[in-house]
Design a protein around this motif. Structure first.
Motif, PDB file in Angstrom:
ATOM      1  N   ASP A  51      -4.940   4.256   9.448  1.00  0.00           N
ATOM      2  CA  ASP A  51      -4.600   3.281   8.405  1.00  0.00           C
ATOM      3  C   ASP A  51      -3.288   2.609   8.773  1.00  0.00           C
ATOM      4  O   ASP A  51      -2.452   3.174   9.488  1.00  0.00           O
ATOM      5  N   LEU A  52      -3.121   1.408   8.247  1.00  0.00           N
ATOM      6  CA  LEU A  52      -1.885   0.648   8.395  1.00  0.00           C
ATOM      7  C   LEU A  52      -0.728   1.313   7.648  1.00  0.00           C
ATOM      8  O   LEU A  52       0.421   1.241   8.068  1.00  0.00           O
TER       9      LEU A  52
ATOM     10  N   GLY B 134      -9.076   2.469   8.246  1.00  0.00           N
ATOM     11  CA  GLY B 134      -8.538   2.019   6.969  1.00  0.00           C
ATOM     12  C   GLY B 134      -8.857   3.051   5.914  1.00  0.00           C
ATOM     13  O   GLY B 134      -9.331   2.746   4.815  1.00  0.00           O
ATOM     14  N   ALA B 135      -8.604   4.301   6.265  1.00  0.00           N
ATOM     15  CA  ALA B 135      -9.018   5.442   5.436  1.00  0.00           C
ATOM     16  C   ALA B 135      -8.285   5.515   4.108  1.00  0.00           C
ATOM     17  O   ALA B 135      -8.774   6.143   3.165  1.00  0.00           O
ATOM     18  N   GLY B 136      -7.116   4.905   4.030  1.00  0.00           N
ATOM     19  CA  GLY B 136      -6.353   4.966   2.786  1.00  0.00           C
ATOM     20  C   GLY B 136      -6.023   6.396   2.417  1.00  0.00           C
ATOM     21  O   GLY B 136      -5.570   7.191   3.247  1.00  0.00           O
TER      22      GLY B 136
ATOM     23  N   MET C 243      -0.264   5.967   2.552  1.00  0.00           N
ATOM     24  CA  MET C 243      -1.662   6.193   2.130  1.00  0.00           C
ATOM     25  C   MET C 243      -2.222   7.380   2.904  1.00  0.00           C
ATOM     26  O   MET C 243      -2.842   8.285   2.318  1.00  0.00           O
TER      27      MET C 243
ATOM     28  N   TYR D  46       0.835  -1.211   0.000  1.00  0.00           N
ATOM     29  CA  TYR D  46       0.000   0.000   0.000  1.00  0.00           C
ATOM     30  C   TYR D  46       0.866   1.256   0.000  1.00  0.00           C
ATOM     31  O   TYR D  46       0.519   2.256  -0.642  1.00  0.00           O
TER      32      TYR D  46
ATOM     33  N   MET E 138      -2.448   3.403  12.526  1.00  0.00           N
ATOM     34  CA  MET E 138      -2.898   2.412  13.521  1.00  0.00           C
ATOM     35  C   MET E 138      -3.337   1.176  12.776  1.00  0.00           C
ATOM     36  O   MET E 138      -3.783   1.269  11.628  1.00  0.00           O
TER      37      MET E 138
ATOM     38  N   LEU F 144      -5.838  -2.001  12.567  1.00  0.00           N
ATOM     39  CA  LEU F 144      -7.040  -2.716  12.997  1.00  0.00           C
ATOM     40  C   LEU F 144      -6.651  -4.152  13.315  1.00  0.00           C
ATOM     41  O   LEU F 144      -5.895  -4.782  12.580  1.00  0.00           O
TER      42      LEU F 144
ATOM     43  N   THR G 183     -14.349   1.223   4.416  1.00  0.00           N
ATOM     44  CA  THR G 183     -14.667   0.664   3.091  1.00  0.00           C
ATOM     45  C   THR G 183     -13.431   0.017   2.476  1.00  0.00           C
ATOM     46  O   THR G 183     -12.333   0.562   2.533  1.00  0.00           O
ATOM     47  N   GLY G 184     -13.630  -1.149   1.911  1.00  0.00           N
ATOM     48  CA  GLY G 184     -12.551  -1.850   1.208  1.00  0.00           C
ATOM     49  C   GLY G 184     -11.505  -2.435   2.134  1.00  0.00           C
ATOM     50  O   GLY G 184     -10.433  -2.842   1.674  1.00  0.00           O
TER      51      GLY G 184
ATOM     52  N   TYR H  71     -14.248   2.655  -8.942  1.00  0.00           N
ATOM     53  CA  TYR H  71     -14.402   2.236  -7.535  1.00  0.00           C
ATOM     54  C   TYR H  71     -15.344   3.204  -6.815  1.00  0.00           C
ATOM     55  O   TYR H  71     -15.194   4.419  -6.929  1.00  0.00           O
TER      56      TYR H  71
ATOM     57  N   TYR I 112      -2.981   5.095  -6.347  1.00  0.00           N
ATOM     58  CA  TYR I 112      -4.219   4.451  -5.875  1.00  0.00           C
ATOM     59  C   TYR I 112      -5.467   5.179  -6.384  1.00  0.00           C
ATOM     60  O   TYR I 112      -6.394   4.555  -6.915  1.00  0.00           O
TER      61      TYR I 112
HETATM   62  C1  LIG Z   1      -8.594  -1.012  -0.580  1.00  0.00           C
HETATM   63  S1  LIG Z   1      -7.881   0.174   0.509  1.00  0.00           S
HETATM   64  C2  LIG Z   1      -9.347   1.105   1.011  1.00  0.00           C
HETATM   65  C3  LIG Z   1      -9.025   2.502   1.429  1.00  0.00           C
HETATM   66  C4  LIG Z   1     -10.241   3.407   1.563  1.00  0.00           C
HETATM   67  N1  LIG Z   1     -11.038   3.022   2.704  1.00  0.00           N
HETATM   68  C5  LIG Z   1     -11.051   3.381   0.288  1.00  0.00           C
HETATM   69  O1  LIG Z   1     -12.148   2.807   0.266  1.00  0.00           O
HETATM   70  O2  LIG Z   1     -10.532   3.916  -0.721  1.00  0.00           O
HETATM   71  C6  LIG Z   1      -7.553  -0.762   1.976  1.00  0.00           C
HETATM   72  C7  LIG Z   1      -6.868   0.045   3.058  1.00  0.00           C
HETATM   73  O3  LIG Z   1      -6.879  -0.724   4.257  1.00  0.00           O
HETATM   74  C8  LIG Z   1      -5.637  -0.543   4.900  1.00  0.00           C
HETATM   75  N2  LIG Z   1      -5.457  -1.670   5.807  1.00  0.00           N
HETATM   76  C9  LIG Z   1      -5.281  -2.973   5.500  1.00  0.00           C
HETATM   77  N3  LIG Z   1      -5.202  -3.713   6.613  1.00  0.00           N
HETATM   78  C10 LIG Z   1      -5.334  -2.839   7.665  1.00  0.00           C
HETATM   79  C11 LIG Z   1      -5.319  -2.983   9.063  1.00  0.00           C
HETATM   80  N4  LIG Z   1      -5.157  -4.178   9.660  1.00  0.00           N
HETATM   81  N5  LIG Z   1      -5.467  -1.872   9.824  1.00  0.00           N
HETATM   82  C12 LIG Z   1      -5.634  -0.649   9.238  1.00  0.00           C
HETATM   83  N6  LIG Z   1      -5.646  -0.463   7.914  1.00  0.00           N
HETATM   84  C13 LIG Z   1      -5.498  -1.549   7.130  1.00  0.00           C
HETATM   85  C14 LIG Z   1      -4.638  -0.460   3.763  1.00  0.00           C
HETATM   86  O4  LIG Z   1      -3.429   0.142   4.166  1.00  0.00           O
HETATM   87  C15 LIG Z   1      -5.426   0.360   2.747  1.00  0.00           C
HETATM   88  O5  LIG Z   1      -5.193   1.737   2.895  1.00  0.00           O
END
Ligand SMILES: C[S@@+](CC[C@H](N)C(=O)[O-])C[C@H]1O[C@@H](n2cnc3c(N)ncnc32)[C@H](O)[C@@H]1O
Length: 211
Positions: free
Chosen positions: A89-90, A67-69, A94, A26, A110, A112, A129-130, A42, A33
């Motif tokens: 977000d991880l 997971g705001a990305g 992002m 990511y 942070m 999840l 989302t996602g 998307y 992205y």
């Molecule tokens: C497909 S993207 C979705 C981002 C945004 N929510 C969107 O819909 O565009 C997935 C996101 O989840 C984050 N992610 C994945 N595993 C995670 C975790 N365990 N904790 C926090 N974020 C996580 C990734 O870094 C990435 O930014």
């Protein structure tokens, strides 16, 4: 594309469950992205804003984007007037993309599945989302998302349909309902994540109210 297609480097990582590798991918994907996901149409982070508007009236309500990305969801909410948004977000890279949008008051890396660095009951809503998809955040994320949401608040998220069925999400979500932690308010049919391609990628929107 986002959310587990076979045509990206992410796809192989989804299988391994390697969080460090996922974060690195990511980080790498952060620059393109928005363009890549827009090309596919998307729409999850835009649709989620409609559900927030349906359930959370106060524009000052503290809302967590988990997971705001790059902040597509937060920016949608900010356009609607929501002004007390927090992003986690991880992937720091992002989140770095989300900063200039000005949509979030707070942004913090942070994970999840780990304990979240927030007080109990400090949010009135959570969106995600996602993120509940192949090899991403685990089912245990929900325990912490419930803890940080005040009773009566809403947790609004997508879960990819096959992950819901096959990776313990249905079971976990039903257990939390049976335990009286949250109640299901609304569940959609599986929604296509992309309008242009990837018709097989579908996710449910769930809206739960914390008890
Ligand atoms: C497909 S993207 C979705 C981002 C945004 N929510 C969107 O819909 O565009 C997935 C996101 O989840 C984050 N992610 C994945 N595993 C995670 C975790 N365990 N904790 C926090 N974020 C996580 C990734 O870094 C990435 O930014």
């Amino acid at each position: 594309m986002a959310d587990g297609t076979s045509e990206t480097p992410l796809a192989s990582i989804y299988e391994t469950g390697d969080e460090a590798a996922l974060e690195a991918e990511y980080d790498k994907w952060s620059d393109s992205y928005d363009a890549d996901t827009a090309a596919g149409g998307y729409r999850f982070p835009f649709l989620v804003a409609g559900f927030v508007a349906r359930y959370i009236q106060s524009l000052d309500a503290p809302i967590l984007d988990a997971g705001a990305g790059t902040g597509l969801g937060g920016e949608s909410l900010a356009i609607l007037g929501y002004r007390n948004l927090t992003a986690i977000d991880l992937s720091q890279k992002m989140l770095d993309r989300a900063v200039p949008l000005g949509a979030y008051k707070h942004l913090e890396r942070m994970k999840l599945g780990d304990a979240l660095g927030f007080e109990d009951n400090c949010f009135e809503g959570v969106i995600s989302t996602g993120v509940f998809t192949e090899g991403h955040a685990p089912t245990s994320s929900f325990d912490e998302l419930i803890r940080v949401t005040r009773p009566g608040g809403y947790i609004i998220f997508t879960v990819r349909d096959n992950v819901y069925r096959d990776k313990g999400f249905q079971q976990k979500q039903e257990e939390l309902t049976a335990a009286g932690r949250w109640k299901l308010v609304e569940k959609t049919e599986p929604v296509r994540a992309y309008t242009v391609g990837e018709p097989h990628i579908r996710g449910f929107f769930f809206i739960y109210q914390v008890v």
